[in-house]
Design an enzyme around this catalytic site. Structure first.
Site, PDB file in Angstrom:
ATOM      1  N   GLY A   1     -13.575  32.402  12.485  1.00 36.92           N
ATOM      2  CA  GLY A   1     -14.948  33.099  11.432  1.00 36.92           C
ATOM      3  C   GLY A   1     -15.111  31.989  10.458  1.00 36.92           C
TER       4      GLY A   1
ATOM      5  N   TYR B   1     -16.901  49.543   6.716  1.00 38.36           N
ATOM      6  CA  TYR B   1     -16.458  48.601   5.991  1.00 38.36           C
ATOM      7  C   TYR B   1     -16.038  49.306   4.520  1.00 38.36           C
ATOM      8  CZ  TYR B   1     -16.409  43.945   4.392  1.00 38.36           C
ATOM      9  OH  TYR B   1     -16.237  42.812   4.265  1.00 38.36           O
TER      10      TYR B   1
ATOM     11  N   THR C   1     -20.234  34.607  -0.821  1.00 40.10           N
ATOM     12  CA  THR C   1     -19.620  33.742  -0.471  1.00 40.10           C
ATOM     13  C   THR C   1     -20.899  33.126   0.488  1.00 40.10           C
ATOM     14  OG1 THR C   1     -17.186  34.415  -1.091  1.00 40.10           O
ATOM     15  CG2 THR C   1     -17.270  32.248  -0.409  1.00 40.10           C
TER      16      THR C   1
END
Length: 324
Positions: free
Chosen positions: A13, A146, A176
């Site tokens: 990822g 989540y 980020t």
């Protein structure tokens, strides 16, 4: 330096691929475990030249047995369009996946790291967010798979720490960005850059006054490594992110300027449970890890724009020259 065997789940990822590269450059043997649901083989192709790097196609919802000195758990879709696509599996990845990895860590006496998230704070009532804040999270909303999955994973980590003396490390990641992000991941930085490079309207949800803090990926990975190497008593959770706060509308204008785009800004309704403010208090990271971000927003955006420009150019788009 003691070279270790390290498992990185979600290693293909965005963040995982950068972490794998950092660990390989430090001389460690790295096993990337990924089911490639949101990760990309393209992110790790350049790492295949290391004879200390291996890749296993596996979903951590299912148990597996690999010996390791350290485990970094980064496996979970992290952008709303991806984690909402299969919310049940997102929850299982966060909770059952964490359990499987904690069981592995306990079996081999490995130190284990959990990539948690600022989403555990929900739509916060305090600003900036400190690690002692319990959050304001909707347990039944579209983001809950989540948010609550990550909160439960933190609980499991501390329960294993208390019950089995497992050495745990937990970070709460704030926004980020950087190379290896997916163009379609739905995050604000990638959305704005891709839309600007294509000359499309830049979509702002809400009036653009909501704020976020943006940390460049290299700074974040440095924080990961420092926390993993810290004394066992430093368990976290530790906020990692850039305390510089920007309005979403301000970010859009910066991206337009850096790309030299003619894109217009358009506004759409704010999604359900989208937080109005998000900024980390990084006092703990500064004190315990000697860590704070080094890369300024504009510098990081320029590097990220160059990455997306290259990716989109390969797809046949004629893009504008990046303004310098």
């Amino acid at each position: 330096m003691l070279h270790k065997q390290i498992i990185v789940t979600g290693g293909a990822g965005f963040l995982g691929s950068h972490l794998c590269e950092r660990l390989l450059r430090s001389g460690h043997r790295v096993i990337c475990v990924d089911n490639f649901s949101t990760g990309s083989k393209q992110n790790i192709m350049h790492l295949l030249g290391y004879d200390t790097f291996s890749v296993i196609d596996h979903d951590i919802v299912e148990p597996f047995d690999l010996e390791a000195d350290e485990i970094y758990n980064l496996a979970c879709p992290a952008s709303p369009p991806h984690y909402q696509a299969d919310p049940v599996h997102t929850t299982l990845t966060s909770v059952l996946g964490a359990y499987n990895l904690l069981t592995l860590a306990a079996r081999y006496n490995a130190r284990i790291f959990q990539a948690s998230t600022s989403e555990v704070y929900g739509d916060p009532h305090i600003h900036p967010q400190v690690e002692t804040y319990w959050g304001n999270v909707n347990p039944f909303g579209p983001r809950s798979c989540y948010d609550e999955g990550k909160r439960c994973a933190e609980t499991l980590f501390f329960d294993f720490h208390k019950a089995y003396d497992t050495e745990i490390k937990i970070v709460r990641i704030f926004n980020t960005f950087g190379p290896h992000m997916r163009p379609d991941d739905g995050r604000v930085v990638s959305n704005f850059i891709v839309q600007a490079l294509k000359g499309e309207d830049i979509t702002i949800y809400g009036d653009g006054t909501q704020t976020r803090s943006f940390c460049y990926v290299d700074d974040l990975i440095e924080g990961f490594v420092r926390l993993m190497a810290a004394d066992a008593s430093v368990t976290g959770p530790v906020n990692l992110g850039n305390p510089g706060e920007f309005m979403i509308g301000e970010l859009a204008k910066i991206v337009i300027d850096l790309t030299g785009s003619r894109s217009r800004i358009v506004h759409h309704p704010l999604p359900v449970d989208d937080p109005r403010q998000r900024r980390p208090d990084i006092s703990l990271a500064m004190r315990e890890l000697g860590w704070q971000p080094q890369v300024q927003l504009t510098e990081g955006l320029e590097k990220t724009i160059t990455y997306f420009d290259s990716r989109l150019s390969l797809s046949g788009y004629r893009l504008r020259e990046i303004a310098r």
